[in-house]
Structures are given as C-alpha cells and as structure tokens.
Design an enzyme around this catalytic site. Structure first.
Site, PDB file in Angstrom:
ATOM      1  CG  ASP A   1      14.653  50.032  32.614  1.00  0.00           C
ATOM      2  OD1 ASP A   1      14.437  49.004  31.937  1.00  0.00           O
ATOM      3  OD2 ASP A   1      13.926  50.406  33.545  1.00  0.00           O
TER       4      ASP A   1
ATOM      5  CG  ASP B   1       5.518  55.255  31.542  1.00  0.00           C
ATOM      6  OD1 ASP B   1       5.277  56.469  31.360  1.00  0.00           O
ATOM      7  OD2 ASP B   1       4.635  54.386  31.417  1.00  0.00           O
ATOM      8  CB  THR B   2       5.670  57.072  36.072  1.00  0.00           C
ATOM      9  OG1 THR B   2       6.072  55.831  36.678  1.00  0.00           O
ATOM     10  CG2 THR B   2       4.396  56.858  35.270  1.00  0.00           C
TER      11      THR B   2
ATOM     12  NE  ARG C   1       6.170  47.568  37.608  1.00  0.00           N
ATOM     13  CZ  ARG C   1       6.563  48.832  37.556  1.00  0.00           C
ATOM     14  NH1 ARG C   1       5.990  49.724  38.328  1.00  0.00           N
ATOM     15  NH2 ARG C   1       7.531  49.196  36.734  1.00  0.00           N
TER      16      ARG C   1
ATOM     17  CG  HIS D   1       9.706  45.861  27.978  1.00  0.00           C
ATOM     18  ND1 HIS D   1      10.295  46.690  28.912  1.00  0.00           N
ATOM     19  CD2 HIS D   1       8.977  44.949  28.682  1.00  0.00           C
ATOM     20  CE1 HIS D   1       9.931  46.300  30.129  1.00  0.00           C
ATOM     21  NE2 HIS D   1       9.142  45.254  30.015  1.00  0.00           N
TER      22      HIS D   1
ATOM     23  CD  GLN E   1      -0.656  46.179  26.874  1.00  0.00           C
ATOM     24  OE1 GLN E   1      -1.558  45.421  26.495  1.00  0.00           O
ATOM     25  NE2 GLN E   1      -0.792  47.495  26.898  1.00  0.00           N
TER      26      GLN E   1
ATOM     27  CG  ASP F   1     -14.349  61.617  10.806  1.00  0.00           C
ATOM     28  OD1 ASP F   1     -13.219  61.955  10.376  1.00  0.00           O
ATOM     29  OD2 ASP F   1     -15.016  60.690  10.312  1.00  0.00           O
TER      30      ASP F   1
ATOM     31  CE  LYS G   1      10.061  46.846  38.248  1.00  0.00           C
ATOM     32  NZ  LYS G   1      10.069  48.014  37.354  1.00  0.00           N
TER      33      LYS G   1
ATOM     34  CG  ASP H   1      13.075  45.516  35.875  1.00  0.00           C
ATOM     35  OD1 ASP H   1      13.878  44.914  35.133  1.00  0.00           O
ATOM     36  OD2 ASP H   1      12.294  46.397  35.463  1.00  0.00           O
TER      37      ASP H   1
END
Length: 310
Positions: free
Chosen positions: A219, A223-224, A195, A130, A97, A38, A193, A170
């Site tokens: 940086d 990520d992307t 967003r 970060h 976050q 599970d 920048k 940034d």
C-alpha cells in the site's frame, strides 16, 4: 557553471532533511521560523540564496500549518533571488482527495497543487503518491520517486522464495502491487473492500488463492490500519502461511498502533517520510533519505530520475 545547491527544512521534516543533507554531502541551510501568539508564521533565511538551487524539504503532516510554512519558504526564496526553488515533499498531504467521488466535494490534491504553484515553486519532488495521476494537477515538473527502490532489496533479504505472493488491500492499489509482483516474477491477489464511510470498512473478500503462501500486502500509506489489519486477518483465514505489509507513508492515526500490535501481521514495513509517534515491535522503518539525496543530485546534474528506480 553549476549553481550552488542549498537544502533547507521546514519544522516538522527536519529529522528527515538532516539525513538527506548528510547523504547529499552537505548540511542544512540556516533559517528561522517564528510563530506569533495568534499562530501566524514568519520565515527568514539567515544566509544568502541568490542564484542558488534551493531545495525546501517539508512534508504535510498535519497539512495546514506545514503547507503554509512551505508556501512562505518558497515565497521568501523567490524574493531572495534564488535561481530555482524545488519543493521536496516526501509525504504529499490530501493525496487521497484526488477526485470527485460524490457530489459537492472539493478535490484536495488539486488545491494543494494550486497552492504550491501559486507561490512560484519551479519543481516538486515527492514519493509514492496515492494516485500517480496527481502529477497531472501540476504545470511544473514533478519527480515522482518510487519507494520500491528501497522496499525490494529488503524483501529480497527475507528469502521468501517461491511461496511469495503479493496482495493489494484494495482495487485501487492493483497497479502498485502488480509492479512488485513483476519484479519478483510471482503472482498477486486482490482484497476487494467496500466502505460504509471514511476509515470504516463494511466488507472485504479475497480475489485469488493464497493457500500456503507468504503474502506481502502493498500500500502507499497506512492511516488507521483498519484496512491492512482486516486484509491480513482475511488472508490468514484463507490459508496464508504468513502475512506482512509494506507501506511508504506511516500516517498511523487513531487506533493504528493498537490494531497493528494485535494483528496477525508478521511486520509492517514503512519509510521515515513521517516519523513514528511511538515504537512498536511489529513496525520496521526503512530510511528514504539516500533515495531523496540521489534524486536531488540527479536534478542538479540533469541526470535521469527514473534510473534510480527498479
């Protein structure tokens, strides 16, 4: 008497933990991690950790299962009477976050901190958060390692000379970028920048002059790769002679690899805190295992951690 040091690894970070243990001069401790049908996890140390300083190496990529596995390992070590339990988290998930940037959202980085502390970790060791302020989410000591100790020697080996200039992709990365510029005694510029939504850039502009310069974008993670490749394209359009990027954590999700391959970047230099999902001619990986091994040694001997940095 110095306690015995034992280094263990969670499932996803074993490739990195083996290198750290070898650099420290030992081998990984023996443990078993089982997963029930599970999805429930069960962990078991196959050797005694009583009275030992236990270092548990586990990054959170992806976060959910790896964090749960780590928490179970910390709890098991505590219940097995370990002298100290130190969490070594090369990549700290949810670090983006770190604040309430809009109403009715969670602060994921604080939730992570609460979870790690709640199971009884004595110390956290991580690298290039970060936002450095995340250390303040903890009520236990945090060793925040600085990746510049690895990146700076590499950049020096390129012999870019007086045409070198650093760029922040940034505004949030200005402090990190300025520290590199200060080491080399050169200037820096900023790519400002805006967003529309997460992982999607609406606009970007360069603050500063890069005409005829060899630009290094700095940086904490990629990520992307949308920000870093768009910034590189913009810097080239502004007259930069060459553009390369350094980033500690290569998350590299979604279209990242395709974007990097098709970009104007000379290269993207990252660390091995997160393993590559696929090879790329434009991505160079530097190992941080020696840095973490030295940091573990200094924690054990109560020597300075900051002495490892530039």
């Amino acid at each position: 008497m110095t306690p015995t040091v034992k280094i263990f690894s969670g499932t996803e970070s074993r490739y990195f933990a083996e290198q750290v243990a070898a650099a420290y001069g030992t081998t990984l401790g023996d443990l078993t991690i089982n997963r029930f049908s599970d999805g429930e996890l069960s962990v078991h140390f196959n050797e005694s950790v009583r009275g030992c300083e236990v270092f548990l190496i586990q990054s959170t990529f992806p976060p959910a299962d790896n964090l749960m596995e780590l928490m179970l390992l910390v709890d098991a070590a505590r219940r097995a009477s370990a002298h100290k339990v130190i969490v070594v988290m090369p990549y700290y998930g949810y670090a983006r976050q770190d604040r309430k940037d809009k109403p009715r959202v969670s602060i994921g980085a604080k939730v992570m901190a609460n979870a790690i502390q709640s199971v009884g970790a004595d110390r956290l060791m991580t690298c290039d958060l970060h936002a450095g302020q995340i250390q303040g989410f903890f009520d236990i000591p945090v060793d925040h390692l600085d990746g510049s100790a690895i990146f700076v020697p590499y950049l020096r080996s390129l012999n870019l000379g007086q045409d070198l200039i650093f760029a922040s992709p940034d505004v949030g990365g200005v402090v990190r970028t300025r520290s590199f510029a200060k080491v080399f005694g050169v200037e820096m510029v900023v790519c400002d920048k805006h967003r529309k939504r997460a992982n999607e850039i609406a606009s970007m502009q360069v603050i500063g002059d890069v005409e005829g310069m060899d630009v290094v974008l700095v940086d904490d993670l990629v990520d992307t790769a949308g920000t870093i490749t768009k910034a590189a394209e913009l810097l080239k359009a502004k007259g930069a002679k060459s553009v390369r990027a350094i980033a500690t954590h290569g998350v590299l999700s979604g279209p990242a690899y395709e974007r990097i391959e098709n970009s104007v970047l000379e290269e993207l230099v990252i660390s091995d805190t997160i393993p590559l999902k696929q090879q790329s001619s434009k991505i160079k990986v530097l190992t941080f295992s020696d840095l973490f091994a030295r940091a573990i040694s200094n924690v054990v001997t109560h020597d300075s951690i900051s002495s490892l940095f530039i």
